[in-house]
Design an enzyme around this catalytic site. Structure first.
Site, PDB file in Angstrom:
ATOM      1  N   ASN A   1      54.131  21.269  26.865  1.00 46.84           N
ATOM      2  CA  ASN A   1      54.382  21.970  28.288  1.00 46.84           C
ATOM      3  C   ASN A   1      55.417  22.959  28.145  1.00 46.84           C
ATOM      4  OD1 ASN A   1      55.314  19.261  27.563  1.00 46.84           O
ATOM      5  ND2 ASN A   1      56.734  19.364  29.278  1.00 46.84           N
TER       6      ASN A   1
ATOM      7  N   GLN B   1      48.416  19.766  29.448  1.00 46.57           N
ATOM      8  CA  GLN B   1      48.706  21.356  29.341  1.00 46.57           C
ATOM      9  C   GLN B   1      47.680  22.238  28.808  1.00 46.57           C
ATOM     10  OE1 GLN B   1      51.279  23.239  30.584  1.00 46.57           O
ATOM     11  NE2 GLN B   1      52.399  21.359  31.419  1.00 46.57           N
TER      12      GLN B   1
ATOM     13  N   SER C   1      45.194  16.182  33.820  1.00 45.36           N
ATOM     14  CA  SER C   1      45.723  15.939  35.368  1.00 45.36           C
ATOM     15  C   SER C   1      45.224  17.198  36.077  1.00 45.36           C
ATOM     16  CB  SER C   1      47.294  16.201  35.321  1.00 45.36           C
ATOM     17  OG  SER C   1      47.758  15.987  36.450  1.00 45.36           O
TER      18      SER C   1
ATOM     19  N   HIS D   1      46.444  18.619  38.885  1.00 43.83           N
ATOM     20  CA  HIS D   1      47.358  19.462  39.572  1.00 43.83           C
ATOM     21  C   HIS D   1      48.074  20.605  38.547  1.00 43.83           C
ATOM     22  CE1 HIS D   1      51.769  18.300  38.437  1.00 43.83           C
ATOM     23  NE2 HIS D   1      50.993  17.281  38.105  1.00 43.83           N
TER      24      HIS D   1
ATOM     25  N   THR E   1      40.380   1.914  45.314  1.00 39.99           N
ATOM     26  CA  THR E   1      39.341   2.883  46.084  1.00 39.99           C
ATOM     27  C   THR E   1      39.670   4.277  45.548  1.00 39.99           C
ATOM     28  OG1 THR E   1      39.396   1.384  48.107  1.00 39.99           O
ATOM     29  CG2 THR E   1      38.449   3.719  48.324  1.00 39.99           C
TER      30      THR E   1
ATOM     31  N   CYS F   1      61.004  17.843  34.580  1.00 35.89           N
ATOM     32  CA  CYS F   1      61.672  16.610  34.467  1.00 35.89           C
ATOM     33  C   CYS F   1      62.967  16.712  33.626  1.00 35.89           C
ATOM     34  CB  CYS F   1      60.666  15.923  33.641  1.00 35.89           C
ATOM     35  SG  CYS F   1      59.189  15.997  33.699  1.00 35.89           S
TER      36      CYS F   1
END
Ligand SMILES: *Cc1c(COP(=O)(O)O)cnc(C)c1O
Length: 375
Positions: free
Chosen positions: A149, A177, A197, A199, A235, A318
């Protein structure tokens, strides 16, 4: 705003938003219910599962939706450790992993597992031979990220997969990535577990997937109503899943992004002295560029860029808040000066040449200012 931080997160694609909207306001049924509308919601989820299975060359029953890359990494590592603990308690990973893997390994270390953290060379590459040498009879899992990343460097996933397969050791890859930015063929690469992922590819936040090979045993990580084939309850995030699939289906032109990155790299190196590339040029994802600029502090450059409406990063989102030098660049053997002068620009198909030109001009001014202050 000029947004060059697409490795941190991306703008939601229009196609993703359009796929999601009706699922909030019209077709909002719980897929587990019995009426007609629930069937529709169920078909949205299963259609998305098919999309990913086709795109990754795997079976639909091997795709599990999660809340994102972090959950997928946690499930894969904690789950594999639990499932395999009869065979052994040794895990192999590398020093340059994302903290979603590193911190799980740390937690597993406290639970009695032994973790080997392999190093990388100054190109950011892990030598597959190092994996081979680190394998032991009690090794239960190898976890090596697909692309880094901070630097964008792709690891030799096929070779590592082959080694793991020969040794009958589970192979997990954090592909957050790489996913949607480079071709991934699960069968060819002998991957048992893969995290992705939404996003990071123009999908919404809070949705991701774990690919789990049919032959791989993994206990549930979240218990409840038995959704996701009994392995990941809760859910279904139906709009999120639909947005994720739409973003994946409408992924941008990797070649164009790669060319824009090359254009930016060339201009940087030609027009700003003392630039060094972090991570090798060949074998990388299209959009990510990490460069150290001699004699300037990355953090200070970012602040100035930010005041001009230009968003970039020094490393991963991060670690950049903690002020610590990047663990990735450190593992590549660079001194603190090189680590602290690093800048990460991560481009995607939304970016234009004009934005890159504006960024380069701004950078030239900023670097000149800082260097002038020193001299
Ligand atoms: C962003 C990222 C993650 C975390 O994914 P989330 O969906 O934000 O939880 C994990 N690994 C890598 C390599 C990442 O870039």
């Amino acid at each position: 705003m000029i947004y060059l931080d697409n490795a941190a997160t991306t703008k939601l694609k229009k196609s993703a938003l359009e796929a999601m909207l009706p699922l909030f306001t019209e077709n909002y049924a719980n897929p587990s219910a019995v009426y007609l509308a629930a069937g529709k919601a169920r078909r949205v989820v299963e259609g998305a599962r098919d999309t990913f299975a086709k795109g990754l060359n795997c079976r639909r029953e091997e795709i599990f939706f999660t809340s994102g890359g972090t959950e997928s990494d946690n499930w894969a590592l904690f789950g594999a450790a639990e499932a395999m603990s009869r065979k052994g308690r040794h895990i192999i990973t590398q020093q340059t992993e994302h903290h979603a893997v590193l911190n799980v390994c740390k937690a597993l270390g406290k639970k009695g597992f032994e973790v080997t953290y392999l190093g990388v060379n100054s190109d950011g590459l892990l030598d597959p031979e190092d994996v081979k040498r680190a394998l032991r009879p009690d090794t239960i899992l190898v976890s090596v990220m697909y692309a880094n990343n901070e630097t964008g460097v792709l690891q030799k996933i096929d070779e590592i997969g082959e080694i793991c397969k020969k040794n009958r050791t589970l192979f997990h890859t954090d592909a957050v990535q790489a996913f949607g930015h480079t071709e991934i063929d699960l069968e060819k690469s002998h991957i048992d577990l893969l995290s992705a992922s939404a996003h990071k590819i123009g999908g919404p936040k809070g949705i991701g997937l774990l690919y789990k090979n049919l032959d791989t045993e993994l206990p549930p990580y979240i218990f409840g109503g038995g959704q996701e084939m009994g392995l990941r309850s809760g859910t279904e995030n139906v709009p999120g899943i639909a947005g994720f699939a739409a973003a994946f289906e409408n992924r941008g032109d990797a070649k164009a992004v790669s060319e824009l990155r090359k254009y930016m790299t060339d201009r940087l190196f030609k027009e700003i002295s003392g630039c060094v590339l972090n991570g090798r040029e060949e074998g990388r994802i299209p959009g990510t560029l990490n460069v150290s600029v001699e004699g300037v502090a990355g953090e200070s450059v970012l602040m100035r860029l930010s005041s001009l409406g230009i968003c970039a990063s020094t490393g991963s989102a991060c670690t950049s808040r903690s002020g610590e030098p990047s663990h990735v660049l450190k593992a590549m053997g660079f001194d603190d000066r090189r680590c602290n002068s690093s800048l990460r620009f991560s481009l995607n198909e939304e970016n234009t040449k004009a934005e890159i030109d504006e960024t380069i001009e701004a950078l030239k001014d900023i670097v000149n200012d800082f260097r002038g202050m020193i001299n």
